[in-house]
Motif scaffolding. Structure first.
Motif, PDB file in Angstrom:
ATOM      1  N   ARG A 497       0.810  -1.216   0.000  1.00  0.00           N
ATOM      2  CA  ARG A 497       0.000   0.000   0.000  1.00  0.00           C
ATOM      3  C   ARG A 497       0.846   1.270   0.000  1.00  0.00           C
ATOM      4  NH1 ARG A 497      -5.384  -0.115   0.572  1.00  0.00           N
ATOM      5  NH2 ARG A 497      -6.377  -2.107   1.073  1.00  0.00           N
ATOM      6  N   SER A 498       2.096   1.133   0.330  1.00  0.00           N
ATOM      7  CA  SER A 498       3.004   2.282   0.277  1.00  0.00           C
ATOM      8  C   SER A 498       3.415   2.614  -1.150  1.00  0.00           C
ATOM      9  CB  SER A 498       4.254   1.991   1.109  1.00  0.00           C
ATOM     10  OG  SER A 498       4.946   0.876   0.562  1.00  0.00           O
ATOM     11  N   GLY A 499       3.107   1.698  -2.080  1.00  0.00           N
ATOM     12  CA  GLY A 499       3.527   1.880  -3.461  1.00  0.00           C
ATOM     13  C   GLY A 499       4.859   1.225  -3.770  1.00  0.00           C
ATOM     14  N   GLN A 500       5.535   0.728  -2.732  1.00  0.00           N
ATOM     15  CA  GLN A 500       6.810   0.043  -2.941  1.00  0.00           C
ATOM     16  C   GLN A 500       6.574  -1.401  -3.360  1.00  0.00           C
ATOM     17  OE1 GLN A 500       9.834   0.636   0.104  1.00  0.00           O
ATOM     18  NE2 GLN A 500       8.567   2.251   1.014  1.00  0.00           N
ATOM     19  N   GLY A 501       7.524  -1.944  -4.128  1.00  0.00           N
ATOM     20  CA  GLY A 501       7.413  -3.327  -4.553  1.00  0.00           C
ATOM     21  C   GLY A 501       7.549  -4.284  -3.385  1.00  0.00           C
ATOM     22  N   ASP A 502       6.756  -5.341  -3.415  1.00  0.00           N
ATOM     23  CA  ASP A 502       6.824  -6.362  -2.371  1.00  0.00           C
ATOM     24  C   ASP A 502       7.800  -7.442  -2.826  1.00  0.00           C
ATOM     25  OD1 ASP A 502       6.440  -8.340  -0.474  1.00  0.00           O
ATOM     26  OD2 ASP A 502       4.310  -7.863  -0.241  1.00  0.00           O
ATOM     27  N   TYR A 503       8.971  -7.448  -2.211  1.00  0.00           N
ATOM     28  CA  TYR A 503      10.034  -8.345  -2.665  1.00  0.00           C
ATOM     29  C   TYR A 503       9.745  -9.805  -2.360  1.00  0.00           C
ATOM     30  CZ  TYR A 503      12.973  -4.447  -4.007  1.00  0.00           C
ATOM     31  OH  TYR A 503      13.467  -3.343  -4.657  1.00  0.00           O
ATOM     32  N   LYS A 504       8.761 -10.058  -1.509  1.00  0.00           N
ATOM     33  CA  LYS A 504       8.402 -11.441  -1.215  1.00  0.00           C
ATOM     34  C   LYS A 504       7.565 -12.068  -2.337  1.00  0.00           C
ATOM     35  CE  LYS A 504       7.043 -10.098   2.918  1.00  0.00           C
ATOM     36  NZ  LYS A 504       6.463 -10.089   4.291  1.00  0.00           N
ATOM     37  N   THR A 505       7.161 -11.243  -3.324  1.00  0.00           N
ATOM     38  CA  THR A 505       6.400 -11.791  -4.457  1.00  0.00           C
ATOM     39  C   THR A 505       7.320 -12.319  -5.556  1.00  0.00           C
ATOM     40  OG1 THR A 505       6.249  -9.637  -5.584  1.00  0.00           O
ATOM     41  CG2 THR A 505       4.484 -10.208  -4.039  1.00  0.00           C
ATOM     42  N   ARG A 506       8.606 -12.321  -5.314  1.00  0.00           N
ATOM     43  CA  ARG A 506       9.529 -12.891  -6.313  1.00  0.00           C
ATOM     44  C   ARG A 506       9.114 -14.333  -6.579  1.00  0.00           C
ATOM     45  NH1 ARG A 506      14.454 -11.707  -8.650  1.00  0.00           N
ATOM     46  NH2 ARG A 506      15.977 -13.382  -8.862  1.00  0.00           N
ATOM     47  N   HIS A 507       8.912 -14.664  -7.840  1.00  0.00           N
ATOM     48  CA  HIS A 507       8.353 -15.970  -8.186  1.00  0.00           C
ATOM     49  C   HIS A 507       8.987 -16.501  -9.464  1.00  0.00           C
ATOM     50  CE1 HIS A 507       6.047 -12.962 -10.414  1.00  0.00           C
ATOM     51  NE2 HIS A 507       5.746 -13.904 -11.290  1.00  0.00           N
ATOM     52  N   ALA A 508       8.664 -17.746  -9.786  1.00  0.00           N
ATOM     53  CA  ALA A 508       9.247 -18.391 -10.968  1.00  0.00           C
ATOM     54  C   ALA A 508       8.269 -19.410 -11.522  1.00  0.00           C
ATOM     55  CB  ALA A 508      10.562 -19.072 -10.603  1.00  0.00           C
ATOM     56  N   ALA A 509       8.421 -19.696 -12.817  1.00  0.00           N
ATOM     57  CA  ALA A 509       7.678 -20.781 -13.458  1.00  0.00           C
ATOM     58  C   ALA A 509       8.633 -21.957 -13.592  1.00  0.00           C
ATOM     59  CB  ALA A 509       7.167 -20.349 -14.829  1.00  0.00           C
ATOM     60  N   CYS A 510       8.342 -23.026 -12.857  1.00  0.00           N
ATOM     61  CA  CYS A 510       9.229 -24.196 -12.878  1.00  0.00           C
ATOM     62  C   CYS A 510       9.193 -24.891 -14.238  1.00  0.00           C
ATOM     63  CB  CYS A 510       8.801 -25.188 -11.800  1.00  0.00           C
ATOM     64  SG  CYS A 510       8.926 -24.542 -10.130  1.00  0.00           S
ATOM     65  N   PRO A 511      10.283 -25.554 -14.604  1.00  0.00           N
ATOM     66  CA  PRO A 511      10.312 -26.257 -15.890  1.00  0.00           C
ATOM     67  C   PRO A 511       9.200 -27.297 -16.001  1.00  0.00           C
ATOM     68  CG  PRO A 511      12.508 -26.144 -14.938  1.00  0.00           C
ATOM     69  CD  PRO A 511      11.559 -25.668 -13.885  1.00  0.00           C
ATOM     70  N   VAL A 512       8.625 -27.387 -17.191  1.00  0.00           N
ATOM     71  CA  VAL A 512       7.620 -28.408 -17.472  1.00  0.00           C
ATOM     72  C   VAL A 512       8.352 -29.714 -17.791  1.00  0.00           C
ATOM     73  CG1 VAL A 512       5.735 -29.100 -18.988  1.00  0.00           C
ATOM     74  CG2 VAL A 512       5.997 -26.692 -18.344  1.00  0.00           C
ATOM     75  N   ILE A 513       8.052 -30.768 -17.036  1.00  0.00           N
ATOM     76  CA  ILE A 513       8.686 -32.064 -17.306  1.00  0.00           C
ATOM     77  C   ILE A 513       7.937 -32.786 -18.420  1.00  0.00           C
ATOM     78  CG2 ILE A 513       9.399 -34.270 -16.316  1.00  0.00           C
ATOM     79  CD1 ILE A 513       9.374 -32.972 -13.578  1.00  0.00           C
TER      80      ILE A 513
END
Length: 545
Positions: A497-513
């Motif tokens: 809500r402060s407008g700052q990025g939430d660094y805990k939302t860092r995410h990834a798409a894992c490889p499709v096996i």
């Protein structure tokens, strides 16, 4: 020639010309056309073989006919030649008949089929060397991310599931060779060793060729003594191997240096370093910072071996919600809470199969290699850490797109006026997107420079297919994974809500096996949300970045 039937294969191209060199490994849907190519090539090869067999059958028939006459004459040459008919037939066989046989012998009945292959390359989907390299890299990516053993992959066992396919020594050699080209000597060693293990009498692979790659890669990994032993074995198989002879002298000199250093140090000269594969770890300071690398967290999450903390899970719920939308009061959404801080939820059954089919069909002709933004220049570019193809669809192009976007508005309560177009993505062989942020950080001054909506306040990701194995969306810092479920949608706020990025939302798409992963993304920007999600009076970040 009346004795031979030359088969021809004609391909009628009605609506589409394939784009040669279109990076097929970056989208599974592109690989479907490769099977069609293989089918045509098989038919063409069968035609080639049949034409060659008809030619040989004609010649076999002639040689039997001539041999029969010749054996008859050899029984009594004088009597045979006294018969004028026999004399005539012998003369004919050695003139017009043998000219015909000679013509058939020199006739290239396969040229048309060879030309067919050249023609097909201009009108059909053919993988390129880049596709081969990409496919090999994908297998190695799966191997590392999911901790799969080389011999299991070669045996057709992926992430514990046994499939019917199995790799030959030549197949393993090619993966090792591709790793060697990329200076990835660790994987070169793994796959070249597997190639050696699979060598048999039916293999077309030369053991000496494998040893050459294996010895040099072993040397590059610091195991000089082992490299020298392999080179000795190589020279036993090929005594005149020039590179092996040169390498042998070099390895011997390097080994002498190492032995001298070992004597001075007083150790035994071994250079093998034990590898600690322990997965035990502890967080430091707060539950989102850990004393192991993010890469390890990412891989554990992809494997499903990383679970959210009990203290976080105990407060999560599932419920039906209407978000204050009149229509949703009679058709509420199925909401599953994933995290309170940051806010992450999954909505189940929010995209119909009929909508998915239309969106996929609209996207396929527009697919291009997915890009990432260079944070220094702001320009879009391809990257090895994002393997997929994407297309962008506007609300105005089809009622289904407009309906889906309205659904995003109902789900999130946010304005769509400054949102980006719907991005449709199909992941490639081992397709993935390594850990990243959806929002622009302070130093990324050129991010979204062509977009007037400001930073990305929130993300919605629709899962448009189930995935047989792999392909999760993971948040390593949260120890949380979202597994693809056709028709579901994940939603989270990228900005606090402060407008700052939430660094805990860092995410990834894992490889499709195994499987084809389809998703569509809707990125919502902060402009227009001022009164919907107003800025808080006090900073809400617990850490400074």
């Amino acid at each position: 020639m009346k004795h031979l039937k030359i088969l021809s294969i004609f391909i009628i191209i009605t609506t589409t010309t394939w784009n040669v060199g279109c990076e097929m490994f970056t989208a599974v849907t592109d690989m479907e056309g490769v099977l069609e190519t293989e089918s045509v090539l098989i038919n063409n090869l069968e035609g080639y073989i049949k034409a060659q067999e008809e030619k040989l059958d004609f010649l076999r028939k002639k040689v039997l006919e001539y041999q029969r006459e010749h054996d008859s004459a050899a029984n009594d040459v004088s009597e045979y030649l006294l018969n004028p008919i026999n004399a005539y037939l012998l003369t004919k066989r050695l003139t017009t008949d043998w000219r015909e046989v000679e013509r058939v012998m020199t006739l290239d009945v396969g040229s048309q089929f060879v030309q067919n292959v050249s023609d097909y390359r201009n009108i059909m989907k053919f993988p390129t060397d880049e596709d081969l390299a990409g496919a090999a890299s994908a297998l190695i990516r799966l191997q590392d991310t999911y901790g799969m053993k080389t011999e299991e992959i070669a045996r057709g066992k992926l992430n514990g599931v046994q499939f019917s396919i199995e790799m030959s020594s030549e197949d393993c050699f090619e993966i090792g060779r591709q790793s060697y080209i990329n200076s990835d000597f660790r994987h070169t060693i793994l796959w070249m060793n597997e190639a050696l293990n699979r060598l048999n009498n039916d293999s077309n692979l030369n053991r000496a060729d494998v040893l050459e790659y294996l010895a040099f890669s072993t040397f590059k990994e610091g195991r000089v003594r082992d490299a020298l032993e392999m080179t000795h074995e190589l020279l036993e198989l090929a005594p005149d191997h020039r590179r092996a002879l040169g390498n042998k002298n070099y390895y011997e000199k390097e080994l002498m240096k190492l032995n001298l250093k070992s004597e001075l140090r007083g150790d035994d000269g071994t250079n093998d370093v034990p590898v600690d594969d322990s997965v035990e770890f502890h967080y430091i300071n707060n539950p989102y910072n850990y004393d192991i690398p993010e890469r390890k967290m990412y891989e554990l999450a992809c494997r499903g071996e990383l679970r959210p903390l009990d203290s976080i899970v105990k407060d999560l719920k599932c419920s039906y919600v209407d978000n204050g939308v009149p229509f949703l009061k009679i058709a509420p959404l199925k909401l599953e809470q994933i995290s309170h801080d940051p806010y992450i939820v999954v909505y189940h059954n929010v995209m119909y199969d009929s909508e998915i089919e239309i969106i996929q069909q609209m996207a396929k002709p527009r697919f291009r290699r997915a890009t990432v933004q260079n944070h220094k220049t702001g320009e879009l570019e391809t990257a090895n850490y994002r393997i997929s193809k994407s297309a962008w669809l506007k609300d105005s192009e089809h009622q289904v797109i407009a309906t889906v976007v309205q659904r995003v508005k109902d789900m999130t309560g946010l304005s769509m006026d400054t949102a980006e177009e719907l991005q449709v993505v199909n992941y490639g062989i081992g397709g993935h997107y390594e850990p990243h942020y959806d929002f622009a950080r302070k130093e990324e001054t050129n991010a979204f420079k062509n977009h007037e909506g400001g930073n990305r306040i929130a993300t919605v990701i629709f899962y448009m297919s189930d995935v047989t194995l792999g392909g999760a969306t993971v948040f390593p810092a949260l120890r949380t994974s979202l597994w693809p479920e056709k028709g579901a949608a994940g939603f989270w706020f990228n900005l606090r809500r402060s407008g700052q990025g939430d660094y805990k939302t860092r995410h990834a798409a894992c490889p499709v096996i195994v499987g084809s992963k389809w998703v569509s993304n809707k990125w919502i920007h902060e402009r227009g949300q001022e009164f919907i999600r107003p800025c808080a009076l006090e900073p809400d970040h617990d850490m400074e970045f």
